[in-house]
Design a protein around this motif. Structure first.
Motif, mmCIF file in Angstrom:
data_model
loop_
_atom_site.group_PDB
_atom_site.id
_atom_site.type_symbol
_atom_site.label_atom_id
_atom_site.label_comp_id
_atom_site.label_asym_id
_atom_site.label_seq_id
_atom_site.Cartn_x
_atom_site.Cartn_y
_atom_site.Cartn_z
ATOM 1 N N UNK A 134 37.327 108.683 -59.620
ATOM 2 C CA UNK A 134 37.141 108.177 -60.884
ATOM 3 C C UNK A 134 37.061 109.417 -62.078
ATOM 4 N N UNK A 135 37.876 109.077 -63.015
ATOM 5 C CA UNK A 135 37.718 110.206 -64.289
ATOM 6 C C UNK A 135 36.278 109.698 -64.990
ATOM 7 N N UNK A 159 25.377 104.679 -58.751
ATOM 8 C CA UNK A 159 26.685 105.224 -57.883
ATOM 9 C C UNK A 159 26.944 106.624 -58.288
ATOM 10 N N UNK A 160 27.129 106.855 -59.752
ATOM 11 C CA UNK A 160 27.583 107.802 -60.582
ATOM 12 C C UNK A 160 26.480 109.122 -60.446
ATOM 13 N N UNK A 161 25.099 108.742 -60.623
ATOM 14 C CA UNK A 161 24.117 109.866 -60.612
ATOM 15 C C UNK A 161 23.484 110.111 -59.108
ATOM 16 N N UNK A 162 23.590 109.201 -58.242
ATOM 17 C CA UNK A 162 22.669 109.307 -57.035
ATOM 18 C C UNK A 162 23.578 109.258 -55.833
ATOM 19 N N UNK A 163 25.152 108.884 -56.112
ATOM 20 C CA UNK A 163 25.889 108.669 -54.896
ATOM 21 C C UNK A 163 25.663 107.487 -53.932
ATOM 22 N N UNK A 164 24.911 106.555 -54.310
ATOM 23 C CA UNK A 164 24.610 105.625 -53.260
ATOM 24 C C UNK A 164 26.007 104.524 -52.984
ATOM 25 N N UNK A 165 25.960 104.145 -51.756
ATOM 26 C CA UNK A 165 26.968 103.073 -51.358
ATOM 27 C C UNK A 165 26.398 101.676 -52.093
ATOM 28 N N UNK A 166 27.265 100.877 -52.050
ATOM 29 C CA UNK A 166 26.959 99.775 -52.638
ATOM 30 C C UNK A 166 26.294 99.023 -52.133
ATOM 31 N N UNK A 233 31.566 92.481 -61.436
ATOM 32 C CA UNK A 233 31.376 92.997 -62.927
ATOM 33 C C UNK A 233 32.116 94.076 -63.096
ATOM 34 N N UNK A 234 32.132 95.096 -62.046
ATOM 35 C CA UNK A 234 33.179 96.458 -62.175
ATOM 36 C C UNK A 234 34.443 95.951 -62.499
ATOM 37 N N UNK A 235 34.967 95.024 -61.555
ATOM 38 C CA UNK A 235 36.601 94.640 -61.829
ATOM 39 C C UNK A 235 36.702 93.962 -63.408
ATOM 40 N N UNK A 236 35.829 93.243 -63.816
ATOM 41 C CA UNK A 236 36.009 92.683 -65.156
ATOM 42 C C UNK A 236 35.964 93.509 -66.170
ATOM 43 N N UNK A 251 38.085 101.048 -56.623
ATOM 44 C CA UNK A 251 36.999 100.497 -57.286
ATOM 45 C C UNK A 251 35.664 101.315 -57.121
ATOM 46 N N UNK A 252 34.608 100.691 -56.584
ATOM 47 C CA UNK A 252 33.399 101.282 -56.904
ATOM 48 C C UNK A 252 33.068 102.677 -55.944
ATOM 49 N N UNK A 253 34.093 102.708 -54.827
ATOM 50 C CA UNK A 253 33.963 103.981 -54.217
ATOM 51 C C UNK A 253 34.574 105.091 -54.953
#
Length: 306
Positions: A134-135, A159-166, A233-236, A251-253
Motif C-alpha cells: 500500500x502507498x 497493521x501499519x505500525x506493528x505489522x500484525x496479521x488481521x 470496513x477497509x473495503x468500504x 487489501x489488508x495484507x
C-alpha cells in the motif's frame, strides 16, 4: 469409529487440539508435532477443509463411510477437480491440510495411512498475487475516511505500525501492550507461535498509547470484531475513495507490507546491513530470521531494497 465422515474428522481434530498446550516441549517431539494442532485458527481451518472434503466425498464416493477407507485415488481426484477452480496457493494449502489430515487419522484411529498424491497445477486462471504494497498516501486517505476510534481505523493503525496479521489483531488485548517496554505481545500467531513486536518511533508510541487507552480492562480486546468486519470496513473506505481496484487481491495484507518497508528503511538508516535489516523485518512479521535471507520471499514485503 462411526457416524459420517465429517463427524469422524471433527473427532480427529478435537482429540489433537488442546488450548494452552506446551508447544515448545511438543515441538521437540517430531512425531507428536505432526499430529498436534497449535492454535484456534489452525483448528478452524482444518474443520472447514475436512467439512469441504467430506461433502465432496459424499457427492462423489458415497460408498466410503469411514475415514480410514479414504485412499490416494480419492485425494488425487479431489485435488484435480479443485485445480479447475482454485488458485495454486489454495491447492498448496489443501495439500498441506491433507498431509495433516492423514496424521490425525493415524493418531486417532491407530491406522497407518500415507496418501500418495501430487499437487496439480491450477488451470483456473485465479493466480492471486498478494505482493502489492500500500502507498503511504493511500493509507493516510483511508485512515482519514474512517470514523475516529472505530474498529476499522484501529485495525489499520495496528497493521501499519506493528505489522500484525488481521487474525492477530482481533485477538490483541490491552494487557498485550507494554508501554514501558515498548513492545506488543502477539499470542498464538500463525503456526501457534507467540512473538514480541517492538515499537520505537514517535508515531508507533503515539498509536500504541492511544490503543492502550481505548479500552478499560486488561482482558478487553483492542479491536473487538471478527476478521470479516475489518475487511468490510477497509473495503468500504477504499470504494469510497475509488482506490479498491488498485488493491483488488490484497487489501489488508498490503498494509502489512507498508509496515515492512518502513521498518526496513528505519533499520537501514540506523546502520544495519541489507541482510540484517531483512532478517529483523522478517522476525517482526512473524517469520523466521532465515526467511529474510530469501530474496524472493522478502521482496514480496519489501519492494525497495537498498
Amino acid at each position: 469409529m462411526g457416524r459420517n465422515l465429517k463427524y469422524q474428522f471433527k473427532t480427529c481434530i478435537e482429540k489433537n487440539f488442546k488450548e494452552k498446550m506446551d508447544k515448545h516441549s511438543i515441538k521437540k517431539n517430531k512425531q507428536m508435532n505432526k499430529t498436534r494442532i497449535f492454535s484456534f485458527a489452525d483448528r478452524k481451518n482444518l474443520i472447514d477443509f475436512t467439512a469441504n472434503f467430506s461433502n465432496w466425498m459424499k457427492e462423489n464416493h458415497s460408498e466410503v463411510k469411514l475415514v480410514k477407507h479414504i485412499n490416494s485415488n480419492h485425494i488425487q481426484e479431489f485435488l484435480n477437480e479443485k485445480a479447475k477452480k482454485c488458485s495454486q496457493a489454495t491447492l498448496r494449502e489443501y495439500s498441506s491440510h491433507i498431509r495433516k489430515m492423514s496424521n490425525l487419522i493415524n493418531s486417532t484411529y491407530k491406522t497407518n495411512i500415507k496418501y500418495d498424491f501430487k499437487t496439480p497445477t491450477s488451470v483456473s486462471g485465479k493466480q492471486i498475487i498478494r505482493d502489492q504494497q500500500m502507498k503511504l498516501e493511500d493509507y493516510k486517505r483511508i485512515h482519514e475516511a474512517m470514523k475516529d476510534g472505530s474498529n476499522g481505523q484501529k485495525a489499520i493503525e495496528i497493521g501499519k505500525n506493528f505489522g500484525l496479521r488481521i487474525s492477530e489483531i482481533t485477538k490483541l488485548q490491552k494487557r498485550d501492550i507494554d508501554l514501558d517496554k515498548k513492545e506488543i505481545l502477539v499470542k498464538d500467531a500463525k503456526g501457534g507461535r507467540d512473538r514480541t513486536v517492538n515499537f520505537n518511533t514517535e508515531e508507533q508510541i503515539k498509536v500504541a498509547t492511544k490503543l492502550y487507552n481505548s479500552v478499560s480492562r486488561d482482558l478487553d480486546r483492542i479491536v473487538a470484531v471478527k476478521e470479516n468486519a475489518i475487511n468490510m470496513a477497509l473495503n468500504r473506505a477504499m470504494k469510497k475513495l475509488n482506490i479498491k481496484n488498485e488493491y483488488k487481491e490484497t487489501s489488508f495484507h498490503s498494509i502489512r507490507k507498508l509496515y515492512a518497508q518502513e521498518e526496513y528503511e528505519r533499520y537501514r538508516l540506523a546502520g544495519d546491513s541489507i541482510e540484517m535489516a531483512c532478517c529483523k523485518v522478517s522476525e517482526q512479521l512473524g517469520h523466521s530470521a532465515e526467511r529474510g535471507l530469501d530474496k524472493k520471499l522478502i521482496s514480496r514485503y519489501i519492494k525497495n531494497i537498498w
